[in-house]
Design a protein around this motif. Structure first.
Motif, PDB file in Angstrom:
ATOM      1  N   ALA A   1     -25.261 -26.553  -2.393  1.00  0.00           N
ATOM      2  CA  ALA A   1     -25.331 -25.573  -3.484  1.00  0.00           C
ATOM      3  C   ALA A   1     -25.240 -26.260  -4.849  1.00  0.00           C
ATOM      4  O   ALA A   1     -26.035 -25.979  -5.749  1.00  0.00           O
ATOM      5  N   MET A   2     -24.299 -27.175  -4.997  1.00  0.00           N
ATOM      6  CA  MET A   2     -24.134 -27.857  -6.285  1.00  0.00           C
ATOM      7  C   MET A   2     -25.264 -28.840  -6.564  1.00  0.00           C
ATOM      8  O   MET A   2     -25.744 -28.931  -7.696  1.00  0.00           O
ATOM      9  N   ALA A   3     -25.696 -29.562  -5.548  1.00  0.00           N
ATOM     10  CA  ALA A   3     -26.750 -30.558  -5.742  1.00  0.00           C
ATOM     11  C   ALA A   3     -28.085 -29.912  -6.094  1.00  0.00           C
ATOM     12  O   ALA A   3     -28.866 -30.461  -6.874  1.00  0.00           O
ATOM     13  N   MET A   4     -28.347 -28.738  -5.555  1.00  0.00           N
ATOM     14  CA  MET A   4     -29.644 -28.092  -5.735  1.00  0.00           C
ATOM     15  C   MET A   4     -29.683 -27.062  -6.870  1.00  0.00           C
ATOM     16  O   MET A   4     -30.748 -26.555  -7.204  1.00  0.00           O
ATOM     17  N   PHE A   5     -28.522 -26.762  -7.478  1.00  0.00           N
ATOM     18  CA  PHE A   5     -28.483 -25.659  -8.440  1.00  0.00           C
ATOM     19  C   PHE A   5     -29.470 -25.836  -9.595  1.00  0.00           C
ATOM     20  O   PHE A   5     -30.234 -24.922  -9.903  1.00  0.00           O
TER      21      PHE A   5
ATOM     22  N   VAL B   1     -25.519 -20.241   2.342  1.00  0.00           N
ATOM     23  CA  VAL B   1     -25.717 -20.438   0.903  1.00  0.00           C
ATOM     24  C   VAL B   1     -26.720 -19.373   0.468  1.00  0.00           C
ATOM     25  O   VAL B   1     -27.827 -19.302   1.002  1.00  0.00           O
ATOM     26  N   ILE B   2     -26.305 -18.537  -0.479  1.00  0.00           N
ATOM     27  CA  ILE B   2     -27.159 -17.445  -0.955  1.00  0.00           C
ATOM     28  C   ILE B   2     -27.504 -17.702  -2.417  1.00  0.00           C
ATOM     29  O   ILE B   2     -26.612 -17.816  -3.264  1.00  0.00           O
ATOM     30  N   TRP B   3     -28.797 -17.790  -2.687  1.00  0.00           N
ATOM     31  CA  TRP B   3     -29.306 -18.024  -4.040  1.00  0.00           C
ATOM     32  C   TRP B   3     -29.690 -16.686  -4.662  1.00  0.00           C
ATOM     33  O   TRP B   3     -30.422 -15.908  -4.054  1.00  0.00           O
ATOM     34  N   TYR B   4     -29.190 -16.418  -5.878  1.00  0.00           N
ATOM     35  CA  TYR B   4     -29.465 -15.165  -6.581  1.00  0.00           C
ATOM     36  C   TYR B   4     -30.283 -15.421  -7.839  1.00  0.00           C
ATOM     37  O   TYR B   4     -30.004 -16.355  -8.584  1.00  0.00           O
ATOM     38  N   GLY B   5     -31.259 -14.558  -8.075  1.00  0.00           N
ATOM     39  CA  GLY B   5     -32.012 -14.542  -9.316  1.00  0.00           C
ATOM     40  C   GLY B   5     -31.642 -13.287 -10.090  1.00  0.00           C
ATOM     41  O   GLY B   5     -30.766 -12.531  -9.670  1.00  0.00           O
ATOM     42  N   ARG B   6     -32.294 -13.039 -11.173  1.00  0.00           N
ATOM     43  CA  ARG B   6     -31.991 -11.864 -11.986  1.00  0.00           C
ATOM     44  C   ARG B   6     -32.282 -10.539 -11.273  1.00  0.00           C
ATOM     45  O   ARG B   6     -31.694  -9.523 -11.593  1.00  0.00           O
TER      46      ARG B   6
ATOM     47  N   ALA C   1     -32.166 -27.656  -9.854  1.00  0.00           N
ATOM     48  CA  ALA C   1     -33.558 -27.593  -9.392  1.00  0.00           C
ATOM     49  C   ALA C   1     -33.958 -26.157  -9.083  1.00  0.00           C
ATOM     50  O   ALA C   1     -35.039 -25.705  -9.486  1.00  0.00           O
ATOM     51  N   ARG C   2     -33.095 -25.417  -8.375  1.00  0.00           N
ATOM     52  CA  ARG C   2     -33.415 -24.026  -8.039  1.00  0.00           C
ATOM     53  C   ARG C   2     -33.453 -23.160  -9.296  1.00  0.00           C
ATOM     54  O   ARG C   2     -34.237 -22.216  -9.384  1.00  0.00           O
ATOM     55  N   ARG C   3     -32.621 -23.494 -10.256  1.00  0.00           N
ATOM     56  CA  ARG C   3     -32.607 -22.754 -11.519  1.00  0.00           C
ATOM     57  C   ARG C   3     -33.953 -22.896 -12.228  1.00  0.00           C
ATOM     58  O   ARG C   3     -34.523 -21.919 -12.706  1.00  0.00           O
ATOM     59  N   GLY C   4     -34.465 -24.115 -12.270  1.00  0.00           N
ATOM     60  CA  GLY C   4     -35.736 -24.369 -12.935  1.00  0.00           C
ATOM     61  C   GLY C   4     -36.935 -23.885 -12.143  1.00  0.00           C
ATOM     62  O   GLY C   4     -37.861 -23.298 -12.690  1.00  0.00           O
ATOM     63  N   ASP C   5     -36.925 -24.112 -10.832  1.00  0.00           N
ATOM     64  CA  ASP C   5     -38.076 -23.780  -9.989  1.00  0.00           C
ATOM     65  C   ASP C   5     -38.151 -22.302  -9.623  1.00  0.00           C
ATOM     66  O   ASP C   5     -39.224 -21.708  -9.628  1.00  0.00           O
ATOM     67  N   ASP C   6     -36.997 -21.715  -9.278  1.00  0.00           N
ATOM     68  CA  ASP C   6     -36.980 -20.349  -8.742  1.00  0.00           C
ATOM     69  C   ASP C   6     -36.329 -19.321  -9.664  1.00  0.00           C
ATOM     70  O   ASP C   6     -36.311 -18.140  -9.346  1.00  0.00           O
TER      71      ASP C   6
END
Length: 61
Positions: free
Chosen positions: A29-33, A5-10, A35-40
């Motif tokens: 990926a779906m459960a954490m999206f 699972v790879i998380w991408y930011g801007r 939270a990761r969007r807001g936190d990271d």
């Protein structure tokens, strides 16, 4: 087979997490999206097989 699972930011990759099963990786990926969007600041997430094939992706504006 491992699934990453790879998380991408801007500005690029934020984090990578490896799972043994595709379903578990997709569910994570779906459960954490949100939270990761807001936190990271994540803007998208992908699940990839060992060979680099994308099996799932999700993004929101």
């Amino acid at each position: 087979m491992a699934y990453t699972v790879i998380w991408y930011g801007r500005k690029g990759i934020i984090d990578k997490v490896t799972f043994d099963a595709e379903k578990v990786a997709k569910d994570h990926a779906m459960a954490m999206f949100q939270a990761r969007r807001g936190d990271d600041g994540a803007v998208s997430v992908e699940v990839r097989k060992d060979n680099g094939t994308v099996v799932f992706s999700h993004a929101e504006n």
